[in-house]
Design an enzyme around this catalytic site. Structure first.
Site, PDB file in Angstrom:
ATOM      1  N   LYS A 253       0.836  -1.200   0.000  1.00 51.30           N
ATOM      2  CA  LYS A 253       0.000   0.000   0.000  1.00 51.30           C
ATOM      3  C   LYS A 253       0.877   1.259   0.000  1.00 51.30           C
ATOM      4  O   LYS A 253       0.693   2.156  -0.792  1.00 51.30           O
ATOM      5  CB  LYS A 253      -0.921  -0.031   1.223  1.00 51.30           C
ATOM      6  CG  LYS A 253      -1.781   1.201   1.374  1.00 51.30           C
ATOM      7  CD  LYS A 253      -2.739   1.080   2.543  1.00 51.30           C
ATOM      8  CE  LYS A 253      -3.391   2.436   2.792  1.00 51.30           C
ATOM      9  NZ  LYS A 253      -4.332   2.418   3.922  1.00 51.30           N
ATOM     10  N   GLU A 259      10.355  -4.882   4.657  1.00 49.69           N
ATOM     11  CA  GLU A 259      10.388  -6.284   4.241  1.00 49.69           C
ATOM     12  C   GLU A 259      10.109  -6.408   2.744  1.00 49.69           C
ATOM     13  O   GLU A 259      10.812  -7.108   2.002  1.00 49.69           O
ATOM     14  CB  GLU A 259       9.329  -7.100   5.003  1.00 49.69           C
ATOM     15  CG  GLU A 259       9.605  -7.284   6.483  1.00 49.69           C
ATOM     16  CD  GLU A 259       9.070  -6.139   7.339  1.00 49.69           C
ATOM     17  OE1 GLU A 259       8.811  -5.038   6.801  1.00 49.69           O
ATOM     18  OE2 GLU A 259       8.939  -6.342   8.555  1.00 49.69           O
ATOM     19  N   GLY A 325      -4.914  -1.731   4.967  1.00 55.67           N
ATOM     20  CA  GLY A 325      -4.172  -2.908   4.496  1.00 55.67           C
ATOM     21  C   GLY A 325      -4.930  -4.206   4.750  1.00 55.67           C
ATOM     22  O   GLY A 325      -5.038  -5.066   3.884  1.00 55.67           O
ATOM     23  N   ARG A 326      -5.463  -4.360   5.961  1.00 51.49           N
ATOM     24  CA  ARG A 326      -6.127  -5.629   6.315  1.00 51.49           C
ATOM     25  C   ARG A 326      -7.523  -5.731   5.722  1.00 51.49           C
ATOM     26  O   ARG A 326      -8.202  -6.734   5.916  1.00 51.49           O
ATOM     27  CB  ARG A 326      -6.151  -5.793   7.832  1.00 51.49           C
ATOM     28  CG  ARG A 326      -6.752  -4.611   8.579  1.00 51.49           C
ATOM     29  CD  ARG A 326      -6.382  -4.665  10.047  1.00 51.49           C
ATOM     30  NE  ARG A 326      -6.820  -3.492  10.795  1.00 51.49           N
ATOM     31  CZ  ARG A 326      -6.117  -2.369  10.917  1.00 51.49           C
ATOM     32  NH1 ARG A 326      -4.951  -2.246  10.297  1.00 51.49           N
ATOM     33  NH2 ARG A 326      -6.569  -1.360  11.636  1.00 51.49           N
ATOM     34  N   GLU A 411      -5.248  -6.435  14.616  1.00 55.07           N
ATOM     35  CA  GLU A 411      -4.685  -5.127  14.259  1.00 55.07           C
ATOM     36  C   GLU A 411      -5.799  -4.073  14.326  1.00 55.07           C
ATOM     37  O   GLU A 411      -5.543  -2.902  14.563  1.00 55.07           O
ATOM     38  CB  GLU A 411      -4.053  -5.177  12.852  1.00 55.07           C
ATOM     39  CG  GLU A 411      -2.938  -4.170  12.673  1.00 55.07           C
ATOM     40  CD  GLU A 411      -2.157  -4.342  11.372  1.00 55.07           C
ATOM     41  OE1 GLU A 411      -2.748  -4.150  10.294  1.00 55.07           O
ATOM     42  OE2 GLU A 411      -0.955  -4.641  11.423  1.00 55.07           O
ATOM     43  N   HIS A 442      -6.770 -33.062  17.568  1.00 55.33           N
ATOM     44  CA  HIS A 442      -5.705 -33.911  18.097  1.00 55.33           C
ATOM     45  C   HIS A 442      -4.572 -33.088  18.689  1.00 55.33           C
ATOM     46  O   HIS A 442      -3.476 -33.613  18.923  1.00 55.33           O
ATOM     47  CB  HIS A 442      -5.180 -34.832  16.991  1.00 55.33           C
ATOM     48  CG  HIS A 442      -6.217 -35.823  16.553  1.00 55.33           C
ATOM     49  ND1 HIS A 442      -6.370 -37.053  17.146  1.00 55.33           N
ATOM     50  CD2 HIS A 442      -7.202 -35.730  15.627  1.00 55.33           C
ATOM     51  CE1 HIS A 442      -7.373 -37.691  16.578  1.00 55.33           C
ATOM     52  NE2 HIS A 442      -7.906 -36.910  15.655  1.00 55.33           N
ATOM     53  N   LYS A 566       9.196  -1.108  14.243  1.00 57.88           N
ATOM     54  CA  LYS A 566       9.801  -0.834  12.920  1.00 57.88           C
ATOM     55  C   LYS A 566      10.928   0.186  13.069  1.00 57.88           C
ATOM     56  O   LYS A 566      12.006   0.039  12.491  1.00 57.88           O
ATOM     57  CB  LYS A 566       8.756  -0.223  11.978  1.00 57.88           C
ATOM     58  CG  LYS A 566       7.687  -1.171  11.487  1.00 57.88           C
ATOM     59  CD  LYS A 566       6.804  -0.415  10.506  1.00 57.88           C
ATOM     60  CE  LYS A 566       5.554  -1.178  10.150  1.00 57.88           C
ATOM     61  NZ  LYS A 566       4.619  -0.422   9.337  1.00 57.88           N
TER      62      LYS A 566
HETATM   63  O1  F6P Z   1       2.943  -2.907   9.801  1.00 61.43           O
HETATM   64  C1  F6P Z   1       1.594  -3.154   9.624  1.00 61.43           C
HETATM   65  C2  F6P Z   1       1.155  -2.793   8.245  1.00 61.43           C
HETATM   66  O2  F6P Z   1       1.098  -1.425   8.111  1.00 61.43           O
HETATM   67  C3  F6P Z   1      -0.171  -3.441   7.940  1.00 61.43           C
HETATM   68  O3  F6P Z   1      -1.247  -2.724   8.403  1.00 61.43           O
HETATM   69  C4  F6P Z   1      -0.098  -3.549   6.458  1.00 61.43           C
HETATM   70  O4  F6P Z   1      -1.057  -4.439   5.981  1.00 61.43           O
HETATM   71  C5  F6P Z   1       1.317  -4.017   6.288  1.00 61.43           C
HETATM   72  O5  F6P Z   1       2.043  -3.297   7.256  1.00 61.43           O
HETATM   73  C6  F6P Z   1       1.911  -3.838   4.936  1.00 61.43           C
HETATM   74  O6  F6P Z   1       1.934  -2.510   4.541  1.00 61.43           O
HETATM   75  P1  F6P Z   1       2.147  -2.106   3.030  1.00 61.43           P
HETATM   76  O7  F6P Z   1       1.040  -2.700   2.239  1.00 61.43           O
HETATM   77  O8  F6P Z   1       2.127  -0.604   3.015  1.00 61.43           O
HETATM   78  O9  F6P Z   1       3.474  -2.643   2.580  1.00 61.43           O
END
Ligand code: F6P
Length: 602
Positions: A253, A259, A325-326, A411, A442, A566
């Site tokens: 987003k 990452e 995002g979610r 979240e 199980h 972060k």
């Molecule tokens: O760190 C949490 C977050 O901001 C989530 O809410 C989001 O889905 C995810 O990181 C990834 O963010 P992006 O889509 O901006 O890479």
């Protein structure tokens, strides 16, 4: 209040949208709460303290006299199952094995009325900036409005419907080009593998849906998902791939996530090296740029950052800051799904969400399934002391659904302050967790059946199997479903000491073999795991989450709690590399762990 709730339909069905504030105001004034109205700079009124409502007082009194008795309630009220079984689009939701009486449920519905849940929902649909801390509208429901909704939704001067469908159409056209082989890799070979690089909402939704709908992936394109910055993830996911037939989708987003951008750069290097090693491209800039154009696309709200990375913005699909995002799997974040499963499957998936949005908007609170499930969660969390909530899919293809729900729910509602910045007045978000049945049976069901904790659980099952196999004459899916039914029955009704003794057990073993019962469950049954049903399931949990957040007065649409870690990771990274000043700035424990790291590093 029912009328106010029904008004929300107008926005969902795209009938005239009311002037900002009017209905929300009316709802707030009708609430018998002692909260005062004030403006917090974002046009939002003060959250209503749920504990000051008459409904909360009623629930407190009901709780004081409360003894759960599912056996007695079922025996005493033959209509219970009928009253508490509700249709929700194609889903059949049985709430009857929850720890509520008619009185408790009615008081919970009054709690929703008195805390202004309907007004908040209307405010969301209208595009009010209910995400106060980021000053944003919250419009994921707009992502699944049908073509031609009339009048069109316009928010903050944006023609929302037109923009949503323009992007959807572009994604569909691109997906068809990849599926047909018209869009190829740089050497002209058909794309056979997608690698979606994203994390959180840019990963969990797509991977969960791809896994759930794998039987629909019939175009010979496999999707893989890289999320973790642990280099193991990308190394393993690309290890057996051919760069000439691989398409990377960088999904972010913000297009700033450490990452994702790190993995995207690793993927680009892997691509260049692989293609150059095979003699498919040179190592000059033009060859490299051409390779990226054929093997990288992007999904983001920040298209200028996409261009900076070197991805052709013709191959980028946008969305908007009003999609959290979610809540984004039904936006361009689902591009990997549109390609691998097909645009028609993706549209069916969106239609499922929309069907549930319509139910929420048009159904009175007392019959409104997501609202009732949200209210039950409030009852369990705030009155019965539950700390966690299990989600147990009796569908192997839903094996990532609990993980997806963890981000959606935790979240969203893992908050300790309300939308005006004041402290919450009750416990908020539960821990969501789960595994597919029968594996969980199980492993951890022992604790649910006989442990000391109350764990409300949702069981999700499909009438028809995705793979109809037989063990001799026996339908294996039928056996699987018998387990789903047996577990919810055992949890609800248990086994008394007398029943255990009647089977011949004596002494200390009697207590060990007794099941107390009264362990609450909701059963969600659907005809089959289709794209539409999956959209319905996701939307159901989105609206459950919304209802709980609205009652607790929290902003379910920000996530400041992920920021500190972060920032600290960026500060600690130089210390890992041996920077003395960065090392000295750390606390004693972190320094000791860094010392262990440098002692053992090979
Ligand atoms: O760190 C949490 C977050 O901001 C989530 O809410 C989001 O889905 C995810 O990181 C990834 O963010 P992006 O889509 O901006 O890479």
């Amino acid at each position: 209040v029912v009328t106010a709730w029904a008004h929300a339909t107008e926005a969902v069905l795209a009938l005239p949208v009311p002037a900002p504030g009017r209905r929300a105001d009316r709802l707030h004034h009708s609430a018998r709460a002692r909260g005062t109205r004030a403006d917090y700079g974002w046009g939002m009124s003060a959250p209503i303290d749920p504990t000051t409502t008459d409904a909360w007082a009623e629930l407190t009194a009901l709780h004081a006299d409360f003894t759960p008795d599912l056996r007695g309630w079922f025996a005493g009220d033959p209509a219970r199952v009928g009253k508490l079984s509700k249709p929700l689009a194609e889903l059949h939701v049985d709430l009857s094995k929850n720890l509520v009486t008619d009185e408790i449920l009615a008081a919970l519905v009054r709690l929703a009325e008195q805390t202004g849940v309907a007004g908040r929902y209307e405010a969301m649909l209208r595009g009010e900036h209910i995400n106060t801390t980021e000053d944003r509208a919250v419009l994921h429901t707009a992502l699944r409005r049908p073509v031609g909704a009339n009048p069109p939704l316009v928010v903050d001067d944006q023609q929302v419907d037109a923009d949503v469908h323009e992007v959807l159409d572009r994604i569909a056209a691109f997906a068809e080009r990849v599926r047909s082989g018209e869009f190829t890799g740089v050497t002209g070979k058909k794309i056979t593998h997608l690698v979606n690089i994203g994390i959180g909402g840019s990963d969990l939704g797509p991977v969960m849906v791809f896994e759930a709908l794998k039987p629909y992936a019939t175009a010979g394109i496999e999707a893989r998902f890289v999320s973790n910055i642990d280099p193991t993830d990308i190394a393993q996911k690309t290890g057996d791939l051919d760069p000439e037939t691989t398409l990377f989708i960088v999904a972010s987003k913000t297009f700033t996530t450490l990452e994702t951008l790190t993995n995207a750069r690793l993927a680009r290097e892997w691509l260049w090296e692989g293609l150059a090693g095979a003699g498919a491209i040179g190592d000059d800039d033009a060859s490299r740029t051409g390779a990226v154009a054929h093997h990288f696309i992007a999904v983001s709200t920040a298209l200028e950052k996409v261009a900076e990375f070197g991805i052709d913005t013709d191959n980028a699909f946008g969305f908007w800051d009003w999609v959290g995002g979610r809540y984004s799997v039904d936006s361009a974040i689902g591009t990997s799904l549109a390609i691998a499963l097909g645009p028609d499957v993706f549209r069916e998936f969106l239609a499922g969400f929309h069907a549930v949005d319509q139910h929420v908007a048009t159904t009175p609170l007392a019959e409104n399934v997501p609202v009732l499930m949200g209210l039950l969660n409030v009852w369990y969390t705030n009155f019965l002391g539950a700390q966690t909530h299990a989600v147990l899919p009796y569908a192997q293809l839903l094996h990532r659904f609990p993980a997806y729900l963890q981000q959606l729910t935790m979240e969203s509602n893992g908050k300790r302050v309300r939308w005006d910045g004041s402290d919450v007045v009750t416990d908020t978000g539960e821990v969501f967790w789960g595994e597919p049945g029968t594996n969980g049976q199980h492993a951890f069901y022992q604790l649910i059946h006989q442990g000391t904790r109350l764990i409300p659980a949702d069981f999700i099952a499909m009438v028809n199997p995705s793979y109809p196999l037989k063990d001799g004459e026996r339908d294996v899916h039928g056996l699987f479903l018998a387990n789903f039914l047996a577990q919810t029955k055992a949890l609800a009704f248990g086994k008394t000491a007398e029943e255990v003794e009647a089977e011949g057990t004596t002494g200390a073993l009697v207590a060990a073999r007794t099941f107390p019962g009264n362990r609450p469950t909701t059963s969600i049954f659907a005809p089959a795991l289709t794209p539409r049903v999956l959209g319905e399931l996701i939307a159901l949990y989105e609206h459950i989450t919304f209802t709980q957040g609205a009652i607790w007065g929290i902003n379910s649409f920000d996530q400041w709690g992920v920021e500190l870690g972060k920032k600290l990771a960026l500060e600690i990274a130089p210390a890992i590399e041996g920077d003395a000043a960065a090392l000295a700035a750390q606390d004693a424990s972190t320094q000791a762990l860094l010392a262990y790291y440098s002692d053992h590093r090979k």
